[in-house]
Scaffold this motif. Structure first.
Motif, mmCIF file in Angstrom:
data_model
loop_
_atom_site.group_PDB
_atom_site.id
_atom_site.type_symbol
_atom_site.label_atom_id
_atom_site.label_comp_id
_atom_site.label_asym_id
_atom_site.label_seq_id
_atom_site.Cartn_x
_atom_site.Cartn_y
_atom_site.Cartn_z
ATOM 1 N N GLN A 16 0.497 -1.173 0.376
ATOM 2 C CA GLN A 16 0.025 -0.079 0.007
ATOM 3 C C GLN A 16 0.458 1.672 0.307
ATOM 4 O O GLN A 16 1.796 1.166 0.707
ATOM 5 C CB GLN A 16 -0.639 0.240 1.476
ATOM 6 N N MET A 17 0.305 2.169 -0.303
ATOM 7 C CA MET A 17 0.837 3.573 -0.387
ATOM 8 C C MET A 17 -0.005 4.323 0.431
ATOM 9 O O MET A 17 0.369 5.294 0.916
ATOM 10 C CB MET A 17 1.451 4.295 -2.023
ATOM 11 N N LEU A 18 -1.263 4.873 0.134
ATOM 12 C CA LEU A 18 -2.499 5.510 0.074
ATOM 13 C C LEU A 18 -3.474 4.882 1.603
ATOM 14 O O LEU A 18 -3.709 5.400 2.545
ATOM 15 C CB LEU A 18 -2.922 5.868 -1.126
ATOM 16 N N GLY A 19 -3.417 3.239 1.561
ATOM 17 C CA GLY A 19 -3.842 2.597 2.244
ATOM 18 C C GLY A 19 -4.974 2.047 1.855
ATOM 19 O O GLY A 19 -5.354 3.089 0.794
ATOM 20 N N ALA A 20 -5.942 2.021 2.630
ATOM 21 C CA ALA A 20 -7.166 1.452 1.662
ATOM 22 C C ALA A 20 -8.389 2.287 1.217
ATOM 23 O O ALA A 20 -8.690 2.503 0.631
ATOM 24 C CB ALA A 20 -8.081 -0.302 1.518
ATOM 25 N N LYS A 21 -8.441 3.024 2.982
ATOM 26 C CA LYS A 21 -9.307 3.629 2.955
ATOM 27 C C LYS A 21 -9.017 4.535 2.095
ATOM 28 O O LYS A 21 -10.153 5.463 1.576
ATOM 29 C CB LYS A 21 -9.543 3.966 4.536
ATOM 30 N N GLN A 22 -8.370 5.551 2.318
ATOM 31 C CA GLN A 22 -7.474 6.951 1.152
ATOM 32 C C GLN A 22 -7.744 6.189 -0.145
ATOM 33 O O GLN A 22 -8.287 6.694 -0.822
ATOM 34 C CB GLN A 22 -6.084 6.967 1.883
ATOM 35 N N GLU A 23 -6.849 5.301 -0.264
ATOM 36 C CA GLU A 23 -7.787 5.042 -2.400
ATOM 37 C C GLU A 23 -8.438 4.952 -2.463
ATOM 38 O O GLU A 23 -8.917 5.511 -3.763
ATOM 39 C CB GLU A 23 -6.223 3.832 -1.960
ATOM 40 N N ALA A 24 -9.475 4.279 -1.699
ATOM 41 C CA ALA A 24 -11.013 4.274 -1.751
ATOM 42 C C ALA A 24 -11.816 4.949 -2.471
ATOM 43 O O ALA A 24 -12.542 5.652 -2.882
ATOM 44 C CB ALA A 24 -11.844 3.516 -1.142
ATOM 45 N N TRP A 25 -10.944 6.691 -1.000
ATOM 46 C CA TRP A 25 -12.191 7.880 -1.007
ATOM 47 C C TRP A 25 -11.485 8.451 -1.866
ATOM 48 O O TRP A 25 -11.979 9.725 -2.639
ATOM 49 C CB TRP A 25 -11.350 8.344 0.433
ATOM 50 N N LEU A 26 -10.188 8.271 -2.002
ATOM 51 C CA LEU A 26 -9.612 9.427 -3.796
ATOM 52 C C LEU A 26 -10.789 8.792 -5.052
ATOM 53 O O LEU A 26 -11.098 9.734 -5.855
ATOM 54 C CB LEU A 26 -8.442 9.085 -3.988
ATOM 55 N N LEU A 27 -10.357 7.844 -5.157
ATOM 56 C CA LEU A 27 -11.126 6.764 -6.854
ATOM 57 C C LEU A 27 -12.636 7.378 -6.792
ATOM 58 O O LEU A 27 -12.702 8.215 -7.547
ATOM 59 C CB LEU A 27 -10.698 5.802 -6.668
ATOM 60 N N ALA A 28 -13.674 6.946 -5.688
ATOM 61 C CA ALA A 28 -14.694 7.259 -5.341
ATOM 62 C C ALA A 28 -14.689 9.682 -5.500
ATOM 63 O O ALA A 28 -15.592 9.849 -6.155
ATOM 64 C CB ALA A 28 -15.132 7.371 -4.220
ATOM 65 N N GLY A 29 -14.069 10.008 -5.077
ATOM 66 C CA GLY A 29 -14.013 11.642 -5.831
ATOM 67 C C GLY A 29 -13.925 11.640 -6.891
ATOM 68 O O GLY A 29 -14.302 12.821 -7.818
ATOM 69 N N LEU A 30 -12.801 10.757 -7.470
ATOM 70 C CA LEU A 30 -12.396 11.470 -8.494
ATOM 71 C C LEU A 30 -12.952 11.009 -9.123
ATOM 72 O O LEU A 30 -14.274 11.901 -11.073
ATOM 73 C CB LEU A 30 -10.993 10.860 -9.268
ATOM 74 N N GLY A 31 -14.136 9.785 -9.375
ATOM 75 C CA GLY A 31 -15.198 8.895 -10.421
ATOM 76 C C GLY A 31 -16.364 10.207 -10.201
ATOM 77 O O GLY A 31 -17.030 10.256 -11.277
ATOM 78 N N ALA A 32 -16.554 11.365 -9.354
ATOM 79 C CA ALA A 32 -17.883 11.920 -8.982
ATOM 80 C C ALA A 32 -17.597 13.217 -9.298
ATOM 81 O O ALA A 32 -18.803 13.788 -9.112
ATOM 82 C CB ALA A 32 -18.512 11.719 -7.507
ATOM 83 N N SER A 33 -16.025 13.940 -10.019
ATOM 84 C CA SER A 33 -15.629 14.879 -9.930
ATOM 85 C C SER A 33 -16.698 15.244 -11.145
ATOM 86 O O SER A 33 -16.515 14.732 -12.132
ATOM 87 C CB SER A 33 -14.210 14.728 -9.949
ATOM 88 N N THR A 34 -17.281 16.540 -10.471
ATOM 89 C CA THR A 34 -17.720 17.603 -12.075
ATOM 90 C C THR A 34 -16.490 18.179 -12.345
ATOM 91 O O THR A 34 -17.115 19.451 -13.324
ATOM 92 C CB THR A 34 -18.905 18.178 -11.830
ATOM 93 N N ALA A 35 -16.023 18.920 -11.783
ATOM 94 C CA ALA A 35 -14.540 19.809 -11.917
ATOM 95 C C ALA A 35 -13.442 19.606 -13.920
ATOM 96 O O ALA A 35 -12.734 18.502 -13.861
ATOM 97 C CB ALA A 35 -13.567 20.071 -11.167
#
Length: 524
Positions: free
Chosen positions: A339-358
């Motif tokens: 792990q680099m980010l850890g499972a929780k941070q990795e999931a948070w990051l990918l979920a946020g990127l997937g939902a981004s409208t920026a």
């Protein structure tokens, strides 16, 4: 952002009381709650470490200062009395404070080195404000900040700078002197705000204390030394900052609960957690962070997300706290369990990127993500402290970005003391592989000394890594200009840092087109 016409100021004179000496607007409630301060006696000017703001939202920002009339005092408490002190703050729509829009009182406690983290709300979005503090009859320097635009607001442009790695003993912070004069909406600092080692260097900027930092007192004195630098104070006072620590803010190459493997391989993780708790506390005490990031012992919430209208989503990462230890055998770097980010941070990051409208999705990342073969010819060699040592974790991230069709994926990075612009590939071993984004690796403010335009490692990197499109190893900072059709990054460099007063120039401008991942072209 749409900018108001503003007189540009030179913030380099902010170190003295004259910069904030205008009369404080009267406010009976504030005066009552802070009345006891009118009788407090301080041994000197309390605002020696300057002012700062950070983590802007559409309706507010956090305002920072730390009271320290004797900032290098041996107990690390800055010469303050051991008592709670009420610090008044004001926010105004003009720099002469004729139109004050918010004011309040913050209780500065000795437990947190009399630092102030005033979270201001009720401001207007996408607007410049000025702020200052008062204790007893003393007034702080004036800082300039800016709120974020409303969520989803259609923006035409936004400009931010990013920086990292400012070893006090290696050079002067001249780059910050120039950054303070830029017209910026935001500054992102990606770590190594201080360096933990001892030593005197060769230019007359010896570290205090003279030995490596371990205790909370040590870290407090080290931060005070760095924050006394007028160029650093100027850059903080000129724009809001978003900050995240890297290794040297605690100790070199630490990972999770483990100290660096090269010099302290047998250190008990429990002992290291005590050190990290001290380092985190001093980091928080000296930077404009919200209460959500206040450390609890050796734990600190570093990763977070900031949004700026419809133009920018900025995801700030923590690449130290949750990673596995660095490898000593690079053949294991593709281990899928690492792990680099850890499972929780990795999931948070990918979920946020997937939902981004920026329009632009930017990661504030401490250590470079691109592959970097360090050797001419065979065999390939890679650094084990970077994402190269966690290749499977990087692949999960890149695959997740590709599956979610994340548009305009950008990584900004520090740590390496050199600048590189690179295409991010789904498969770095195949130059024709799909490009999913762009990484802008930024150089150091001073770490590593003067630097050169090109060095031997730069020659090797460009030859062995075809996804790298630009390289430079001078000192400086980077300015990112975001628009609706294009973003470009200016690599701003100074020719030397071993003496003050270096001029700044733009070494290269690297362009990325919206909807077309990777480097479009480089203007050198």
């Amino acid at each position: 952002m749409t900018h108001s016409p503003l007189p540009r100021r030179r913030f380099l004179a902010l170190g003295g009381v004259a910069a904030g000496a205008a009369i404080f607007a009267a406010d009976p409630a504030s005066a009552t709650s802070a009345a006891s301060n009118d009788r407090i006696t301080l041994p000197g000017y309390a605002f020696t470490l300057g002012v700062a703001s950070g983590d802007p939202t559409p309706d507010g920002v956090v305002l920072w200062t730390r009271l320290a009339p004797d900032p290098l005092a041996g107990d690390g408490l800055g010469g303050m009395p051991h008592r709670v002190v009420n610090v008044r703050w004001e926010v105004a729509e003009d720099e002469r404070f004729r139109h004050v829009v918010r004011r309040g009182v913050h209780r500065a406690t000795p437990d947190w080195a009399h630092s102030v983290h005033a979270e201001v709300h009720g401001l207007r979005p996408d607007r410049v404000y000025w702020y200052r503090f008062r204790v007893a009859d003393q007034v702080s320097p004036v800082g300039r900040t800016r709120t974020a635009p409303r969520p989803g607001a259609a923006l035409q442009s936004l400009t931010f700078a990013y920086a990292s790695c400012q070893a006090y003993t290696d050079g002067y912070f001249t780059a910050y002197e120039h950054m303070a004069r830029e017209d910026l909406d935001l500054v992102v600092h990606l770590g190594d705000y201080i360096y933990e080692g001892g030593g005197a260097g060769t230019i007359g900027r010896a570290h205090l204390p003279a030995t490596e930092t371990f205790s909370l007192t040590d870290y407090r004195i080290r931060y005070a030394q760095y924050k006394l630098d007028p160029a650093l104070q100027a850059a903080h006072a000129a724009a809001p900052w978003v900050v995240a620590p890297d290794d040297h803010d605690v100790e070199n190459n630490w990972a999770g609960d483990h100290s660096q493997p090269d010099t302290e391989p047998d250190q008990d993780p429990a002992v290291f957690r005590l050190r990290r708790a001290a380092a985190y506390q001093a980091y928080y005490e000296n930077l404009p962070l919200r209460a959500a990031s206040m450390p609890r012992g050796p734990e600190m919430q570093v990763y977070r997300r900031l949004r700026f209208g419809d133009l920018l989503q900025l995801d700030v990462l923590d690449t130290r706290r949750f990673r596995d230890q660095q490898l000593t055998d690079q053949s294991l770097r593709w281990d899928p369990k690492r792990q680099m980010l850890g499972a929780k941070q990795e999931a948070w990051l990918l979920a946020g990127l997937g939902a981004s409208t920026a329009r632009w999705n930017v990661l504030g990342n401490q250590i470079f993500a691109m592959e970097a073969d360090h050797t001419d010819g065979e065999p390939e060699t890679f650094g084990m402290d970077t994402w190269d040592g966690y290749a499977a974790a990087r692949q999960r991230l890149f695959d997740g970005v590709a599956r979610r069709h994340v548009e305009n994926f950008i990584i900004i990075t520090g740590d390496a003391h050199r600048s590189v612009a690179a295409d991010l590939k789904l498969d770095f071993s195949e130059p024709r592989s799909r490009t999913i984004g762009t990484e802008f690796l930024g150089t150091s403010i001073s770490s590593g000394g003067n630097g050169t335009d090109m060095d031997a490692l730069g020659v090797t990197w460009l030859a062995e890594n075809p996804h790298m499109r630009f390289h430079n190893s001078q000192r400086g900072y980077q300015v990112c200009h975001l628009g609706r059709r294009e973003m470009y990054t200016d690599y701003r460099v100074v020719p030397f840092v071993n003496a003050p007063n270096a001029l700044v120039s733009t070494r290269a401008r690297v362009h990325v087109q919206s909807g077309r991942p990777g480097v479009a072209h480089v203007s050198a």
